[in-house]
Design a protein around this motif. Structure first.
Motif, PDB file in Angstrom:
ATOM      1  N   TYR A 170     -20.715 -44.055-106.747  1.00 33.10           N
ATOM      2  CA  TYR A 170     -21.498 -43.134-105.936  1.00 33.10           C
ATOM      3  C   TYR A 170     -20.931 -43.136-104.511  1.00 33.10           C
ATOM      4  CZ  TYR A 170     -25.188 -42.714-109.472  1.00 33.10           C
ATOM      5  OH  TYR A 170     -25.900 -42.450-110.608  1.00 33.10           O
ATOM      6  N   GLY A 171     -21.112 -42.031-103.836  1.00 33.30           N
ATOM      7  CA  GLY A 171     -20.646 -41.957-102.455  1.00 33.30           C
ATOM      8  C   GLY A 171     -21.573 -42.656-101.482  1.00 33.30           C
ATOM      9  N   PHE A 204     -19.811 -54.066-101.938  1.00 33.14           N
ATOM     10  CA  PHE A 204     -18.609 -54.890-102.019  1.00 33.14           C
ATOM     11  C   PHE A 204     -17.954 -54.859-103.407  1.00 33.14           C
ATOM     12  CE2 PHE A 204     -20.696 -57.015 -98.315  1.00 33.14           C
ATOM     13  CZ  PHE A 204     -19.749 -56.603 -97.387  1.00 33.14           C
ATOM     14  N   SER A 205     -18.696 -54.442-104.418  1.00 30.08           N
ATOM     15  CA  SER A 205     -18.075 -54.248-105.729  1.00 30.08           C
ATOM     16  C   SER A 205     -17.473 -52.853-105.844  1.00 30.08           C
ATOM     17  CB  SER A 205     -19.111 -54.447-106.842  1.00 30.08           C
ATOM     18  OG  SER A 205     -20.068 -53.396-106.822  1.00 30.08           O
ATOM     19  N   GLN A 206     -17.600 -52.073-104.764  1.00 34.57           N
ATOM     20  CA  GLN A 206     -17.074 -50.706-104.669  1.00 34.57           C
ATOM     21  C   GLN A 206     -17.778 -49.746-105.618  1.00 34.57           C
ATOM     22  OE1 GLN A 206     -12.908 -50.259-103.404  1.00 34.57           O
ATOM     23  NE2 GLN A 206     -12.514 -52.263-104.342  1.00 34.57           N
ATOM     24  N   SER A 207     -19.042 -50.052-105.927  1.00 36.23           N
ATOM     25  CA  SER A 207     -19.849 -49.139-106.737  1.00 36.23           C
ATOM     26  C   SER A 207     -20.440 -48.020-105.879  1.00 36.23           C
ATOM     27  CB  SER A 207     -20.980 -49.904-107.426  1.00 36.23           C
ATOM     28  OG  SER A 207     -20.460 -50.873-108.304  1.00 36.23           O
ATOM     29  N   ALA A 208     -20.413 -48.215-104.557  1.00 40.47           N
ATOM     30  CA  ALA A 208     -20.871 -47.200-103.607  1.00 40.47           C
ATOM     31  C   ALA A 208     -19.957 -47.243-102.390  1.00 40.47           C
ATOM     32  CB  ALA A 208     -22.318 -47.441-103.202  1.00 40.47           C
ATOM     33  N   SER A 209     -19.690 -46.082-101.821  1.00 40.19           N
ATOM     34  CA  SER A 209     -18.702 -45.986-100.731  1.00 40.19           C
ATOM     35  C   SER A 209     -19.301 -46.114 -99.343  1.00 40.19           C
ATOM     36  CB  SER A 209     -17.958 -44.647-100.817  1.00 40.19           C
ATOM     37  OG  SER A 209     -17.309 -44.495-102.053  1.00 40.19           O
ATOM     38  N   MET A 210     -20.587 -45.763 -99.187  1.00 43.32           N
ATOM     39  CA  MET A 210     -21.206 -45.801 -97.858  1.00 43.32           C
ATOM     40  C   MET A 210     -22.614 -46.376 -97.972  1.00 43.32           C
ATOM     41  SD  MET A 210     -20.291 -42.083 -96.127  1.00 43.32           S
ATOM     42  CE  MET A 210     -21.387 -41.164 -97.222  1.00 43.32           C
TER      43      MET A 210
END
Length: 440
Positions: A197-198, A271-277
């Motif tokens: 997700y963003g 931190f797992s890069q599941s969301a960007s912001m």
């Protein structure tokens, strides 16, 4: 041996014994007096060693102040301020001595002033002849309406947007230096892929269900500084509409239902890069919660509500207070002043509220203190922290946490059950007013 000599020897032995006993008692008295000069201050916090660097910090203070021992009591191991406050209230109710108490926000402090947990500080401040507003950035305002201070700000948390710079680069997006919530929506949509997700908005109503309120220069809480309801502010409704649009219209932000059902952590999601912001205060510069980012973290200022609006900078703070039950108040105050100034630099884990701080130098040192200094994009962080005028704040009513809890109840019906936005605002407005009336 004649009788006379025997009497002399016995007398000598008795005298020697008395002298030895006297010396022994004297040594014991001196030792007892020395021990009684020792002062132990009990500090209560939710911040663990990894994120607090307490061992080095406290050792430094104790070396500079012989005879003073500071005992750090981390009441929880999960870094949950909510769980910590529950444990703190139990300790206070049981009569435990609380010398030094950390609070994660002015709302949490305010709730405990009326209970008598914390000691007013004005006498100590006056005796030292300082003005807190001149020494600290006191945006979080740990003082009551009559000017009585109950805490000193330590960690200064500016509200920012934390971003995955690698994701920005992949999408061809620049790090924003001035933007709006409409821009945020566009970024979130662009950053959303099949794998992530963003955007991520957590469960705290104090931030994530009132996002647009923090773009104001004043009166940015659900209750105004005069104690009246602020629920008629159109930005309250617009904040909920924004969250709804991100999650259900754009499908670019993690759904609230998933956050609740899966008990998602905002640290894990980012931190797992599941969301960007994620909109979050600046304490996240170092508080990675054990994660070692494999990407660069960029920072953007809090979005404006409209491109023509004046840019304001909202900040919260960790506040250090003195326990009313402390029997070592002078020493406690002395530690408070050190901890919130030089001690913050020794600790090296956060941005101090101390005005004497060189922000750029502190940010570089904070980055270097992490497991991966290259992960922090310091230029964007500095720009985000220094952008805008500081918003006016006040110490909220002691029942402010009740207000946000009641608001959250209606917000969840809107996000989970499909209750209409108008009914949500109407019900929340009534609930907030009921709480105000009950506490008059």
């Amino acid at each position: 041996m004649n009788k006379k000599w025997l009497e002399v020897m016995v007398s000598t032995l008795i005298l020697t014994s008395l002298m030895l006993a006297g010396c022994s008692n004297g040594e014991n008295a001196e030792q007892s007096e020395s021990e009684s000069d020792e002062v132990t201050l009990k500090l209560f916090t939710w911040i663990n060693e990894e994120n607090g660097n307490w061992e080095e910090t406290i050792s430094t203070y104790e070396e500079e102040n012989p005879g003073v021992n500071v005992e750090v009591n981390t009441l929880v191991e999960n870094m949950s301020a909510d769980d910590y406050l529950k444990q703190l209230d139990l300790l206070a109710a049981s009569g435990d001595e609380l010398d030094l108490i950390m609070f994660p926000s002015s709302e949490d402090l305010a709730k405990r002033i009326s209970t008598g947990m914390v000691e007013p500080l004005n006498n100590y401040i006056d005796e030292e002849d300082i003005t807190l507003d001149e020494v600290y950035n006191t945006g979080p305002a740990p003082a009551t309406d009559d000017g009585e201070y109950y805490g000193i700000p330590s960690k200064y948390n500016t509200y920012l947007i934390m971003m995955n710079k690698n994701h920005l680069d992949e999408a061809g997006l620049e790090i924003p230096e001035e933007w709006t919530w409409d821009d945020y929506r566009e970024y979130a949509s662009t950053l959303t892929t099949d794998e992530r997700y963003g955007s991520y908005l957590h469960t705290w109503s104090t931030i994530f269900d009132t996002l647009k309120m923090f773009g104001k220069g004043e009166e940015n809480l659900l209750i105004k500084s005069d104690g009246s309801s602020n629920m008629d502010d159109p930005l309250v409704k617009e904040s909920l509409q924004l969250r709804h649009n991100l999650e259900k219209v754009d499908e670019s932000s993690v759904p609230y239902a998933d956050i609740i059902s899966q008990q998602l952590s905002y640290r894990q999601q980012f931190f797992s890069q599941s969301a960007s912001m994620i909109p979050i205060p600046s304490y996240m510069v170092t508080e990675w919660g054990g994660y070692d980012p494999e990407f660069e973290i960029a920072w953007a200022p809090w979005p404006k509500n409209d491109s023509n609006d004046q840019k304001y900078r909202y900040a919260s703070a960790d506040i250090l207070s003195m326990g009313e039950s402390s029997e070592n108040k002078d020493e406690a105050y002395k530690f408070m002043r050190w901890m919130t100034t030089e001690g913050m630099l020794v600790q090296g884990k956060s941005i101090p509220a101390w005005k004497q701080t060189d922000t750029e130098e502190v940010l570089n040192e904070l980055a270097n203190s992490t497991s991966n200094p290259e992960a922090v994009h310091v230029p964007s962080l500095l720009t985000a922290i220094e952008t805008g005028e500081e918003a006016e704040q006040f110490l909220p009513a002691g029942y402010m946490t009740e207000v946000y809890s009641a608001y959250k109840t209606e917000v969840e019906k809107y996000l989970l059950e499909g209750q209409s936005l108008d009914i949500t605002i109407e019900n929340a407005k009534q609930s907030v007013q009921d709480i105000i009336d009950a506490n008059k």
